[in-house]
Structure formats: C-alpha cells, structure tokens
Design an enzyme around this catalytic site. Sequence first.
Site, PDB file in Angstrom:
ATOM      1  N   GLY A  11       0.813  -1.220   0.000  1.00 61.15           N
ATOM      2  CA  GLY A  11       0.000   0.000   0.000  1.00 61.15           C
ATOM      3  C   GLY A  11       0.844   1.266   0.000  1.00 61.15           C
ATOM      4  N   TYR A  12       0.142   2.361   0.153  1.00 59.56           N
ATOM      5  CA  TYR A  12       0.779   3.690   0.036  1.00 59.56           C
ATOM      6  C   TYR A  12       1.904   3.878   1.060  1.00 59.56           C
ATOM      7  CZ  TYR A  12       0.946   8.847   0.456  1.00 59.56           C
ATOM      8  OH  TYR A  12       1.336  10.155   0.541  1.00 59.56           O
ATOM      9  N   PHE A  81       0.320  -2.417   8.616  1.00 56.34           N
ATOM     10  CA  PHE A  81      -0.397  -1.387   7.859  1.00 56.34           C
ATOM     11  C   PHE A  81      -1.731  -1.922   7.329  1.00 56.34           C
ATOM     12  CE2 PHE A  81       4.108  -0.238   7.005  1.00 56.34           C
ATOM     13  CZ  PHE A  81       4.096   1.087   7.406  1.00 56.34           C
ATOM     14  N   SER A 125      -4.036   6.545  14.058  1.00 53.09           N
ATOM     15  CA  SER A 125      -4.381   7.748  13.298  1.00 53.09           C
ATOM     16  C   SER A 125      -4.774   8.860  14.243  1.00 53.09           C
ATOM     17  CB  SER A 125      -5.564   7.398  12.387  1.00 53.09           C
ATOM     18  OG  SER A 125      -6.172   8.569  11.903  1.00 53.09           O
ATOM     19  N   TYR A 149     -14.487   3.629  11.057  1.00 50.55           N
ATOM     20  CA  TYR A 149     -13.042   3.530  10.796  1.00 50.55           C
ATOM     21  C   TYR A 149     -12.274   3.982  12.033  1.00 50.55           C
ATOM     22  CZ  TYR A 149      -8.397   5.025   9.351  1.00 50.55           C
ATOM     23  OH  TYR A 149      -7.042   5.222   9.297  1.00 50.55           O
ATOM     24  N   LYS A 153      -9.612   1.965  14.925  1.00 52.19           N
ATOM     25  CA  LYS A 153      -8.284   2.393  15.394  1.00 52.19           C
ATOM     26  C   LYS A 153      -8.277   2.506  16.913  1.00 52.19           C
ATOM     27  CE  LYS A 153      -6.307   2.666  11.379  1.00 52.19           C
ATOM     28  NZ  LYS A 153      -5.398   1.592  11.000  1.00 52.19           N
ATOM     29  N   TYR A 177      -0.729   8.690  13.011  1.00 58.31           N
ATOM     30  CA  TYR A 177      -0.356   9.532  11.868  1.00 58.31           C
ATOM     31  C   TYR A 177      -1.302  10.706  11.753  1.00 58.31           C
ATOM     32  CZ  TYR A 177       1.125   4.854  10.130  1.00 58.31           C
ATOM     33  OH  TYR A 177       1.620   3.601   9.976  1.00 58.31           O
ATOM     34  N   PHE A 178      -0.764  11.837  11.341  1.00 52.91           N
ATOM     35  CA  PHE A 178      -1.609  12.973  11.000  1.00 52.91           C
ATOM     36  C   PHE A 178      -1.963  12.829   9.509  1.00 52.91           C
ATOM     37  CE2 PHE A 178      -2.509  15.353  14.804  1.00 52.91           C
ATOM     38  CZ  PHE A 178      -1.914  14.481  15.697  1.00 52.91           C
ATOM     39  N   GLY A 294     -18.840  15.665   9.397  1.00 52.07           N
ATOM     40  CA  GLY A 294     -17.846  14.896  10.167  1.00 52.07           C
ATOM     41  C   GLY A 294     -16.479  15.551  10.231  1.00 52.07           C
TER      42      GLY A 294
HETATM   43  P1  NAD Z   1      -3.399   1.498   1.795  1.00 52.42           P
HETATM   44  O1  NAD Z   1      -4.798   1.062   1.583  1.00 52.42           O
HETATM   45  O2  NAD Z   1      -2.646   2.076   0.656  1.00 52.42           O
HETATM   46  O3  NAD Z   1      -2.543   0.293   2.410  1.00 52.42           O
HETATM   47  C1  NAD Z   1      -3.121  -0.727   3.187  1.00 52.42           C
HETATM   48  C2  NAD Z   1      -2.698  -2.040   2.564  1.00 52.42           C
HETATM   49  O4  NAD Z   1      -3.230  -3.121   3.342  1.00 52.42           O
HETATM   50  C3  NAD Z   1      -3.240  -2.222   1.145  1.00 52.42           C
HETATM   51  O5  NAD Z   1      -2.166  -2.572   0.292  1.00 52.42           O
HETATM   52  C4  NAD Z   1      -4.250  -3.364   1.254  1.00 52.42           C
HETATM   53  O6  NAD Z   1      -4.285  -4.158   0.089  1.00 52.42           O
HETATM   54  C5  NAD Z   1      -3.713  -4.116   2.442  1.00 52.42           C
HETATM   55  N1  NAD Z   1      -4.721  -4.888   3.212  1.00 52.42           N
HETATM   56  C6  NAD Z   1      -5.937  -4.482   3.646  1.00 52.42           C
HETATM   57  N2  NAD Z   1      -6.523  -5.476   4.339  1.00 52.42           N
HETATM   58  C7  NAD Z   1      -5.655  -6.513   4.344  1.00 52.42           C
HETATM   59  C8  NAD Z   1      -5.694  -7.819   4.897  1.00 52.42           C
HETATM   60  N3  NAD Z   1      -6.751  -8.269   5.590  1.00 52.42           N
HETATM   61  N4  NAD Z   1      -4.636  -8.635   4.722  1.00 52.42           N
HETATM   62  C9  NAD Z   1      -3.548  -8.212   4.006  1.00 52.42           C
HETATM   63  N5  NAD Z   1      -3.463  -6.990   3.462  1.00 52.42           N
HETATM   64  C10 NAD Z   1      -4.506  -6.154   3.636  1.00 52.42           C
HETATM   65  O7  NAD Z   1      -3.417   2.539   3.032  1.00 52.42           O
HETATM   66  P2  NAD Z   1      -2.257   3.459   3.602  1.00 52.42           P
HETATM   67  O8  NAD Z   1      -2.637   4.869   3.338  1.00 52.42           O
HETATM   68  O9  NAD Z   1      -0.948   2.945   3.189  1.00 52.42           O
HETATM   69  O10 NAD Z   1      -2.496   3.222   5.159  1.00 52.42           O
HETATM   70  C11 NAD Z   1      -1.803   2.229   5.881  1.00 52.42           C
HETATM   71  C12 NAD Z   1      -2.358   2.183   7.297  1.00 52.42           C
HETATM   72  O11 NAD Z   1      -2.224   3.469   7.892  1.00 52.42           O
HETATM   73  C13 NAD Z   1      -3.832   1.817   7.379  1.00 52.42           C
HETATM   74  O12 NAD Z   1      -4.028   0.979   8.491  1.00 52.42           O
HETATM   75  C14 NAD Z   1      -4.512   3.150   7.594  1.00 52.42           C
HETATM   76  O13 NAD Z   1      -5.707   3.021   8.312  1.00 52.42           O
HETATM   77  C15 NAD Z   1      -3.468   3.896   8.418  1.00 52.42           C
HETATM   78  N6  NAD Z   1      -3.568   5.361   8.287  1.00 52.42           N
HETATM   79  C16 NAD Z   1      -3.558   5.936   7.047  1.00 52.42           C
HETATM   80  C17 NAD Z   1      -3.708   7.309   6.927  1.00 52.42           C
HETATM   81  C18 NAD Z   1      -3.743   7.969   5.560  1.00 52.42           C
HETATM   82  O14 NAD Z   1      -4.230   9.097   5.462  1.00 52.42           O
HETATM   83  N7  NAD Z   1      -3.234   7.340   4.518  1.00 52.42           N
HETATM   84  C19 NAD Z   1      -3.846   8.116   8.067  1.00 52.42           C
HETATM   85  C20 NAD Z   1      -3.823   7.497   9.314  1.00 52.42           C
HETATM   86  C21 NAD Z   1      -3.694   6.111   9.413  1.00 52.42           C
HETATM   87  N1  UFG Z   2     -10.872  18.702   1.659  1.00 56.22           N
HETATM   88  C1  UFG Z   2     -11.436  19.552   0.747  1.00 56.22           C
HETATM   89  N2  UFG Z   2     -11.771  19.045  -0.465  1.00 56.22           N
HETATM   90  C2  UFG Z   2     -11.572  17.741  -0.816  1.00 56.22           C
HETATM   91  C3  UFG Z   2     -10.995  16.874   0.143  1.00 56.22           C
HETATM   92  C4  UFG Z   2     -10.667  17.397   1.382  1.00 56.22           C
HETATM   93  O1  UFG Z   2     -11.636  20.727   1.022  1.00 56.22           O
HETATM   94  O2  UFG Z   2     -11.924  17.340  -1.929  1.00 56.22           O
HETATM   95  C5  UFG Z   2     -10.482  19.244   2.978  1.00 56.22           C
HETATM   96  C6  UFG Z   2     -11.218  18.608   4.130  1.00 56.22           C
HETATM   97  O3  UFG Z   2     -12.458  19.233   4.331  1.00 56.22           O
HETATM   98  C7  UFG Z   2     -10.221  18.803   5.273  1.00 56.22           C
HETATM   99  C8  UFG Z   2      -8.850  18.718   4.571  1.00 56.22           C
HETATM  100  O4  UFG Z   2      -9.115  18.974   3.201  1.00 56.22           O
HETATM  101  O5  UFG Z   2     -10.375  20.089   5.809  1.00 56.22           O
HETATM  102  C9  UFG Z   2      -8.170  17.360   4.708  1.00 56.22           C
HETATM  103  O6  UFG Z   2      -9.086  16.359   4.287  1.00 56.22           O
HETATM  104  P1  UFG Z   2      -8.618  14.859   3.958  1.00 56.22           P
HETATM  105  O7  UFG Z   2      -9.829  14.106   3.505  1.00 56.22           O
HETATM  106  O8  UFG Z   2      -7.447  14.862   3.062  1.00 56.22           O
HETATM  107  O9  UFG Z   2      -8.094  14.340   5.371  1.00 56.22           O
HETATM  108  P2  UFG Z   2      -8.819  14.279   6.783  1.00 56.22           P
HETATM  109  O10 UFG Z   2      -8.073  15.216   7.688  1.00 56.22           O
HETATM  110  O11 UFG Z   2     -10.268  14.461   6.663  1.00 56.22           O
HETATM  111  O12 UFG Z   2      -8.559  12.767   7.216  1.00 56.22           O
HETATM  112  C10 UFG Z   2      -7.317  12.089   6.978  1.00 56.22           C
HETATM  113  C11 UFG Z   2      -7.617  10.619   6.709  1.00 56.22           C
HETATM  114  C12 UFG Z   2      -8.226   9.998   7.945  1.00 56.22           C
HETATM  115  C13 UFG Z   2      -7.296  10.206   9.104  1.00 56.22           C
HETATM  116  C14 UFG Z   2      -6.989  11.665   9.296  1.00 56.22           C
HETATM  117  C15 UFG Z   2      -5.984  11.875  10.379  1.00 56.22           C
HETATM  118  O13 UFG Z   2      -8.516  10.493   5.629  1.00 56.22           O
HETATM  119  O14 UFG Z   2      -8.381   8.624   7.746  1.00 56.22           O
HETATM  120  O15 UFG Z   2      -6.474  12.228   8.086  1.00 56.22           O
HETATM  121  O16 UFG Z   2      -4.855  11.092  10.124  1.00 56.22           O
HETATM  122  F1  UFG Z   2      -7.865   9.725  10.212  1.00 56.22           F
END
Ligand code: NAD
Ligand code: UFG
Length: 337
Positions: A11-12, A81, A125, A149, A153, A177-178, A294
């Site tokens: 993943g990412y 992850f 998160s 979601y 967490k 993570y932020f 939300g």
């Molecule tokens: P992502 O979806 O790119 O990566 C998650 C990976 O886990 C994917 O490759 C998916 O295929 C794999 N996966 C999901 N369920 C699985 C399972 N049951 N078994 C094996 N693989 C599985 O997401 P990401 O952005 O890389 O996030 C990674 C982690 O960080 C996640 O747990 C997410 O909740 C957390 N997180 C992400 C953000 C964000 O904004 N990206 C913010 C806070 C927390």
């Molecule tokens: N936003 C817009 N337009 C868009 C998308 C987002 O204005 O098309 C704004 C939102 O309203 C917010 C800011 O951009 O004010 C950031 O929004 P994101 O959706 O990028 O991120 P969030 O802060 O809402 O949430 C993200 C992840 C959550 C995680 C959180 C804290 O999506 O899963 O960061 O880590 F929990």
Amino acid sequence: MKNILVAGGAGYIGSHTVIELINAGYNPIIVDNLSNSKEESIKRVEGIVNKSLTFYKADVLDKDAMRKIFTTHSIDAVINFAGFKAVGESCQKPIEYYHNNIGGLIALVEVMREFNCKNLVFSSSATVYGDPESVPIKEDAKLSTTNPYGSTKLFIEYILKDICKADSSWNVAILRYFNPVGAHESGLIGEDPNGIPNNLCPYITKVAVGKLECLNIFGNDYDTKDGTGVRDFIHVVDLSKGHVLAVNKILENSGLVIVNLGTGTGYSVLEMVNTFSKVLGKEIPYKFAPRRPGDIGTCYADTTKAQEVLGFKATKTLEDMCRDALNFQLKNPNGYN
Ligand code: NAD
Ligand code: UFG
C-alpha cells in the site's frame, strides 16, 4: 539482518516504509492481499532499491497462510499497515471494517504469540483524537471516535494496551499519523486511490493534470487563519522514517510506546492549494463548498514526544510534499495501471 514482516506493505505508506527499512539495513518480508493495492508497487520498490523483495499475497486474517510465513522466516518484528481506511465507506460497511481491521489485528497477534514474536508497530491515526479540545494535540489528549473507521483504530489501541498490560514481554509502538501526503522523490511510487479521491492531496493532483475539473474546498467558515480546514500534512517519506525509528525502539524492549507522527505545523487547505499552484506554475481551479459532514476545523500534532522517545523529526516542507505528489501523478497518469 533482522526480518521485519510488513503487513499491508504494497500500500501507500507500506511501500515507502519498505524502502526506508532496506536503507536502514532491515530485511522486509511483505504480506498484502492486494485488496487496495497492486503488486506493481512492489516491483517499483524493487527498482528503487535495486534488489528483489520477498512478497506473499496473503490475508492477515488467514492464520494458516501467516503461520507458513512465520515458519519460513524468523520474524523479529511486525509492522501492521493492513486495513481498510476510508472514513465514508466505513459508515456504509461497518461490519467489513470491524472484521478486516480488528479481526486482522487479532489474527496477527495470535500468530505472533504462537511464534514468540512480540514486537509490533501499529498504524493508528489522529482520528482517535476526534474533535480535539485544543491544539497542538498531545498523546495524552482525550480520545474519541466519530465513525466506524476511527472506532477500529481506537478499539485496536485498547486491545494493544491490554495485551501489553497482561504480558510485559510485548513491545508495541502505536503510531498516530496525522495527514500523510506526497510520494517518493523518484516518482515511481505514490498514492493511487481507486476512483474519485476522498482525500485532499490526491484530489488536487488529479485537478492539476486535468483529470478532474475543479477542487471543492469543504468549508471556508472555520475558525482558522483563512476559514478553511487546517491539517498537519506530513510527507510520506518522513512518516516512513518514523516507522524505522519505531522498529529500532521496540527492538530495545521498549514496552508500549504511543506517539504522534506529524510535523507539528498546521497548514490550511487554501495554503495547500496555493503551494500546489506555485509548484505546478499555474492556478489550481477551486470553489468553496459546504463543510463536509464529520470534518473538524483544526488538527495538528504536538511532536515533542516523538522527538524525545523516537528521535523523530519531519524534515520535508509543504513544497516538497506538493512537488513529489505532482511528480508521481505526472509520471503515472493512470496510477499503477
Ligand atoms: P493502503 O490502503 O494504501 O494500504 C493498506 C494495505 O493493506 C493495502 O495494500 C491493502 O491491500 C492491504 N490490506 C488491507 N486489508 C488486508 C488484509 N486483511 N490482509 C492483508 N493486506 C490487507 O493505506 P495506507 O494509506 O498505506 O495506510 C496504511 C495504514 O495506515 C492503514 O491501516 C490506515 O488506516 C493507516 N492510516 C492511514 C492514513 C492515511 O491518510 N493514509 C492516516 C492514518 C492512518
Ligand atoms: N478537503 C477539501 N476538499 C476535498 C478533500 C478534502 O476541502 O476534496 C479538505 C477537508 O475538508 C479537510 C482537509 O481537506 O479540511 C483534509 O481532508 P482529507 O480528507 O485529506 O483528510 P482528513 O483530515 O479528513 O482525514 C485524513 C484521513 C483519515 C485520518 C486523518 C488523520 O482520511 O483517515 O487524516 O490522520 F484519520
């Protein structure tokens, strides 16, 4: 060389972390069911690090598959992850979210215990802070959740705290993570969401290359510097380096560690858009739209503890984040396809 199992490593954030683990001298063993990623990301990482990687297409819920991996490799620590991460989707599919995120974590720690591997880094998160009472947010702030979601967490954090309380031989780093953004500077790996992006940064990059028409900025009446939402955007490469520091820490028998991973600086949505425009050299079209249900106004981290406990400090700027995100989008107009 220590073996680090990276669940969700295609993943990412996982793919970027695999690179940093290798740079730090660890041997990553990648497990992913590819439910939200493509094997291509691992091939790209192989190109970046110039070596072949160990990858298993497996589900962390499949304990037999996981047992086979733990039997084949002596695993020193696990970074988990793996999970679903879309807030909106979690409200439509709470059962799937609880099953995959919480069920996956439980299955993983059960297998880890069977193999006496009790070192875990978990992706939490800033969502566990709900609508924070004050900023910057410290780790001991009140916790709450507003969607399934976020609940997964928070509940996993409780589970991990109980595990550490019951058995002091566990070492667990909970990383909150932020807002991770940006991409590897090579432009070979980055964020590749399915469909229309929900998150700000991937939406803007699609507008920048003309795949989407105009950004909707959700709300310009928040109590912030310019009325738009404020977030702690952190470059995914900085975030990934934080995982290496967390692995180092738990391998020293740290017990339970809970830290924020952010930069400590809040930027507004408008500041993000303007920085993208500057890097791109032309205006990103946007319009103001109603607040997104939300959403909260302001969220950024107190990073003191991460610095004290892990020695973590983000170094990349907002401009780095925008430039690298755009670079990935431009080099991969159709993502990994
Ligand atoms: P992502 O979806 O790119 O990566 C998650 C990976 O886990 C994917 O490759 C998916 O295929 C794999 N996966 C999901 N369920 C699985 C399972 N049951 N078994 C094996 N693989 C599985 O997401 P990401 O952005 O890389 O996030 C990674 C982690 O960080 C996640 O747990 C997410 O909740 C957390 N997180 C992400 C953000 C964000 O904004 N990206 C913010 C806070 C927390
Ligand atoms: N936003 C817009 N337009 C868009 C998308 C987002 O204005 O098309 C704004 C939102 O309203 C917010 C800011 O951009 O004010 C950031 O929004 P994101 O959706 O990028 O991120 P969030 O802060 O809402 O949430 C993200 C992840 C959550 C995680 C959180 C804290 O999506 O899963 O960061 O880590 F929990």
